[in-house]
Design a protein around this motif. Structure first.
Motif, PDB file in Angstrom:
ATOM      1  N   GLU A 192       0.709  -1.386  -0.006  1.00  0.00           N
ATOM      2  CA  GLU A 192      -0.028  -0.050   0.008  1.00  0.00           C
ATOM      3  C   GLU A 192       0.884   1.111  -0.014  1.00  0.00           C
ATOM      4  OE1 GLU A 192      -1.974  -3.378   1.271  1.00  0.00           O
ATOM      5  OE2 GLU A 192      -0.294  -2.436   2.350  1.00  0.00           O
ATOM      6  N   GLU A 193       1.886   1.131   0.503  1.00  0.00           N
ATOM      7  CA  GLU A 193       3.057   2.351   0.651  1.00  0.00           C
ATOM      8  C   GLU A 193       3.254   2.677  -0.793  1.00  0.00           C
ATOM      9  OE1 GLU A 193       6.832   4.106   2.752  1.00  0.00           O
ATOM     10  OE2 GLU A 193       6.105   2.082   3.619  1.00  0.00           O
ATOM     11  N   TYR A 194       3.368   1.875  -1.676  1.00  0.00           N
ATOM     12  CA  TYR A 194       3.833   2.276  -3.094  1.00  0.00           C
ATOM     13  C   TYR A 194       2.972   2.779  -4.245  1.00  0.00           C
ATOM     14  CZ  TYR A 194       7.741  -0.061  -0.547  1.00  0.00           C
ATOM     15  OH  TYR A 194       8.471  -0.740   0.346  1.00  0.00           O
ATOM     16  N   ASP A 195       1.703   2.940  -3.560  1.00  0.00           N
ATOM     17  CA  ASP A 195       0.431   3.202  -4.441  1.00  0.00           C
ATOM     18  C   ASP A 195       0.263   2.328  -5.706  1.00  0.00           C
ATOM     19  OD1 ASP A 195      -1.770   4.457  -5.370  1.00  0.00           O
ATOM     20  OD2 ASP A 195      -0.472   5.847  -6.735  1.00  0.00           O
ATOM     21  N   PHE A 196       0.578   1.032  -5.368  1.00  0.00           N
ATOM     22  CA  PHE A 196       0.512  -0.115  -6.321  1.00  0.00           C
ATOM     23  C   PHE A 196      -0.763  -0.055  -7.187  1.00  0.00           C
ATOM     24  CE2 PHE A 196      -0.040  -4.695  -7.563  1.00  0.00           C
ATOM     25  CZ  PHE A 196       1.073  -4.654  -8.405  1.00  0.00           C
ATOM     26  N   ASP A 197      -1.848   0.053  -6.284  1.00  0.00           N
ATOM     27  CA  ASP A 197      -3.223   0.143  -7.105  1.00  0.00           C
ATOM     28  C   ASP A 197      -3.329   1.206  -8.068  1.00  0.00           C
ATOM     29  OD1 ASP A 197      -4.277  -2.093  -5.688  1.00  0.00           O
ATOM     30  OD2 ASP A 197      -5.012  -0.740  -3.897  1.00  0.00           O
ATOM     31  N   GLY A 198      -2.860   2.406  -7.783  1.00  0.00           N
ATOM     32  CA  GLY A 198      -2.839   3.600  -8.618  1.00  0.00           C
ATOM     33  C   GLY A 198      -1.991   2.998  -9.862  1.00  0.00           C
ATOM     34  N   PHE A 199      -0.905   2.388  -9.760  1.00  0.00           N
ATOM     35  CA  PHE A 199       0.015   2.083 -10.752  1.00  0.00           C
ATOM     36  C   PHE A 199      -0.794   1.141 -11.888  1.00  0.00           C
ATOM     37  CE2 PHE A 199       2.482  -1.400 -12.813  1.00  0.00           C
ATOM     38  CZ  PHE A 199       3.391  -0.636 -13.532  1.00  0.00           C
ATOM     39  N   VAL A 200      -1.332   0.097 -11.145  1.00  0.00           N
ATOM     40  CA  VAL A 200      -2.319  -1.001 -11.831  1.00  0.00           C
ATOM     41  C   VAL A 200      -3.580  -0.543 -12.659  1.00  0.00           C
ATOM     42  CG1 VAL A 200      -3.745  -3.213 -11.538  1.00  0.00           C
ATOM     43  CG2 VAL A 200      -1.399  -2.835 -10.490  1.00  0.00           C
ATOM     44  N   ASP A 201      -3.991   0.578 -12.064  1.00  0.00           N
ATOM     45  CA  ASP A 201      -5.107   1.102 -12.519  1.00  0.00           C
ATOM     46  C   ASP A 201      -4.898   1.662 -13.903  1.00  0.00           C
ATOM     47  OD1 ASP A 201      -6.781   0.598 -10.640  1.00  0.00           O
ATOM     48  OD2 ASP A 201      -6.884   2.445  -9.653  1.00  0.00           O
ATOM     49  N   GLY A 202      -3.671   2.101 -14.250  1.00  0.00           N
ATOM     50  CA  GLY A 202      -3.271   2.753 -15.395  1.00  0.00           C
ATOM     51  C   GLY A 202      -2.583   1.654 -16.446  1.00  0.00           C
ATOM     52  N   VAL A 203      -2.513   0.434 -16.027  1.00  0.00           N
ATOM     53  CA  VAL A 203      -2.401  -0.748 -16.890  1.00  0.00           C
ATOM     54  C   VAL A 203      -3.457  -1.371 -17.807  1.00  0.00           C
ATOM     55  CG1 VAL A 203      -1.358  -3.116 -16.800  1.00  0.00           C
ATOM     56  CG2 VAL A 203      -0.146  -1.340 -15.251  1.00  0.00           C
ATOM     57  N   GLY A 204      -3.285  -1.365 -18.920  1.00  0.00           N
ATOM     58  CA  GLY A 204      -4.290  -2.108 -19.996  1.00  0.00           C
ATOM     59  C   GLY A 204      -3.828  -3.674 -20.299  1.00  0.00           C
ATOM     60  N   ALA A 205      -2.571  -3.966 -20.260  1.00  0.00           N
ATOM     61  CA  ALA A 205      -2.383  -5.453 -20.411  1.00  0.00           C
ATOM     62  C   ALA A 205      -1.148  -5.642 -19.728  1.00  0.00           C
ATOM     63  CB  ALA A 205      -2.274  -5.373 -22.003  1.00  0.00           C
ATOM     64  N   LEU A 206      -0.637  -7.067 -19.668  1.00  0.00           N
ATOM     65  CA  LEU A 206       0.566  -7.327 -19.079  1.00  0.00           C
ATOM     66  C   LEU A 206       1.084  -8.458 -20.174  1.00  0.00           C
ATOM     67  CD1 LEU A 206      -1.939  -7.601 -16.673  1.00  0.00           C
ATOM     68  CD2 LEU A 206       0.047  -7.969 -15.424  1.00  0.00           C
ATOM     69  N   ILE A 207       2.583  -8.588 -19.892  1.00  0.00           N
ATOM     70  CA  ILE A 207       3.510  -9.563 -20.674  1.00  0.00           C
ATOM     71  C   ILE A 207       4.454 -10.009 -19.846  1.00  0.00           C
ATOM     72  CG2 ILE A 207       4.996  -7.736 -21.648  1.00  0.00           C
ATOM     73  CD1 ILE A 207       4.750  -9.385 -24.479  1.00  0.00           C
ATOM     74  N   MET A 208       4.635 -11.499 -19.740  1.00  0.00           N
ATOM     75  CA  MET A 208       5.510 -12.129 -18.841  1.00  0.00           C
ATOM     76  C   MET A 208       6.251 -13.297 -19.596  1.00  0.00           C
ATOM     77  SD  MET A 208       2.708 -13.386 -16.302  1.00  0.00           S
ATOM     78  CE  MET A 208       1.872 -11.831 -15.944  1.00  0.00           C
ATOM     79  N   GLY A 209       7.099 -13.784 -19.086  1.00  0.00           N
ATOM     80  CA  GLY A 209       7.830 -15.031 -19.372  1.00  0.00           C
ATOM     81  C   GLY A 209       6.907 -16.292 -18.914  1.00  0.00           C
ATOM     82  N   SER A 210       7.135 -17.409 -19.144  1.00  0.00           N
ATOM     83  CA  SER A 210       6.338 -18.613 -18.475  1.00  0.00           C
ATOM     84  C   SER A 210       6.759 -18.767 -17.082  1.00  0.00           C
ATOM     85  CB  SER A 210       6.599 -19.685 -19.457  1.00  0.00           C
ATOM     86  OG  SER A 210       7.905 -20.078 -19.493  1.00  0.00           O
ATOM     87  N   THR A 211       7.864 -18.659 -16.626  1.00  0.00           N
ATOM     88  CA  THR A 211       8.011 -18.965 -15.301  1.00  0.00           C
ATOM     89  C   THR A 211       7.362 -17.935 -14.386  1.00  0.00           C
ATOM     90  OG1 THR A 211      10.277 -19.585 -15.987  1.00  0.00           O
ATOM     91  CG2 THR A 211       9.951 -19.187 -13.731  1.00  0.00           C
ATOM     92  N   THR A 212       7.364 -16.624 -14.830  1.00  0.00           N
ATOM     93  CA  THR A 212       6.647 -15.481 -14.029  1.00  0.00           C
ATOM     94  C   THR A 212       4.999 -15.953 -13.990  1.00  0.00           C
ATOM     95  OG1 THR A 212       8.314 -14.047 -14.586  1.00  0.00           O
ATOM     96  CG2 THR A 212       6.172 -13.102 -13.850  1.00  0.00           C
ATOM     97  N   TYR A 213       4.623 -16.470 -15.298  1.00  0.00           N
ATOM     98  CA  TYR A 213       3.278 -16.812 -15.164  1.00  0.00           C
ATOM     99  C   TYR A 213       2.897 -17.763 -14.370  1.00  0.00           C
ATOM    100  CZ  TYR A 213      -0.998 -18.525 -17.411  1.00  0.00           C
ATOM    101  OH  TYR A 213      -2.285 -18.714 -17.666  1.00  0.00           O
ATOM    102  N   VAL A 214       3.614 -19.108 -14.552  1.00  0.00           N
ATOM    103  CA  VAL A 214       3.427 -20.030 -13.662  1.00  0.00           C
ATOM    104  C   VAL A 214       3.299 -19.784 -11.996  1.00  0.00           C
ATOM    105  CG1 VAL A 214       4.088 -22.500 -12.989  1.00  0.00           C
ATOM    106  CG2 VAL A 214       3.933 -21.891 -15.196  1.00  0.00           C
ATOM    107  N   GLN A 215       4.212 -19.038 -11.829  1.00  0.00           N
ATOM    108  CA  GLN A 215       4.322 -18.644 -10.499  1.00  0.00           C
ATOM    109  C   GLN A 215       3.013 -17.648  -9.962  1.00  0.00           C
ATOM    110  OE1 GLN A 215       7.659 -15.869  -9.283  1.00  0.00           O
ATOM    111  NE2 GLN A 215       7.909 -17.036  -7.327  1.00  0.00           N
ATOM    112  N   THR A 216       2.671 -16.766 -10.726  1.00  0.00           N
ATOM    113  CA  THR A 216       1.630 -15.759 -10.602  1.00  0.00           C
ATOM    114  C   THR A 216       0.253 -16.603 -10.547  1.00  0.00           C
ATOM    115  OG1 THR A 216       2.811 -14.001 -11.724  1.00  0.00           O
ATOM    116  CG2 THR A 216       0.524 -13.690 -11.374  1.00  0.00           C
TER     117      THR A 216
END
Length: 176
Positions: free
Chosen positions: A34-58
């Motif tokens: 919460e200290e990092y205004d993560f929600d504000g950052f995510v609100d500005g995101v329209g899509a994500l891209i990642m590798g398969s290792t990150t995806y499986v972990q997520t």
């Protein structure tokens, strides 16, 4: 930065690791997001891209991105897709995939990880902004932010110091 730019944003340890060697990010648990205004950052995101290792972990943590379009860079055909998620799999060169996917969203494309995806995206000129939050932890070992050398342009455009010892560095990686 422009609302529709491509941003690689992630937390790293003071010694440059995105996670421990086993993929664990447990070192982040004592730093409330919460200290990092993560929600504000995510609100500005329209899509994500990642590798398969990150995806499986997520996916293992529980998919929290809803139906936000997500591209996974992989040649694997056996990856699960959470119910209701808009997941696309692509086996294309990283920078090419990032550029192609970024035109599909009017908001920011978030290069979510991992280190190889970030490095290849930067080296290929497909990432506009590198936004890292450096946590006051030295892991000593792990998976580094950069999987290879990168000597491209990086102009520091913003810094934020947090009361818990973390600091945020935002770099513009474009020449113009």
């Amino acid at each position: 930065m422009a609302e529709s730019d491509v941003v690689a944003s992630l937390a790293v340890s003071l010694d440059g690791y995105v996670c421990r060697a086993d993929g664990s990010v447990d070192y982040l648990e004592k730093y409330p997001i919460e200290e990092y205004d993560f929600d504000g950052f995510v609100d500005g995101v329209g899509a994500l891209i990642m590798g398969s290792t990150t995806y499986v972990q997520t996916v293992g943590w529980g998919w929290t991105w809803g139906d936000r379009p997500t591209m996974v860079l992989t040649t694997r055909a056996d990856l699960p897709v959470p119910e209701g998620a808009d997941i696309r799999f692509a086996a294309r060169p990283t920078a090419e995939a990032i550029r192609s996917f970024s035109v599909e969203t009017p908001k920011r494309l978030w290069v979510f990880g991992g280190g190889r995806v970030v490095t290849e995206g930067l080296r290929g000129g497909a990432i506009d902004t590198l936004d890292i939050t450096v946590m006051p932890e030295a892991l000593g070992d792990g998976i580094p932010l950069f999987s290879d050398a990168y000597d491209g342009p990086m102009l520091l455009v913003e810094t934020v110091a947090y009361s818990n010892g973390a600091f945020r560095l935002v770099y513009d990686t474009r020449l113009d």
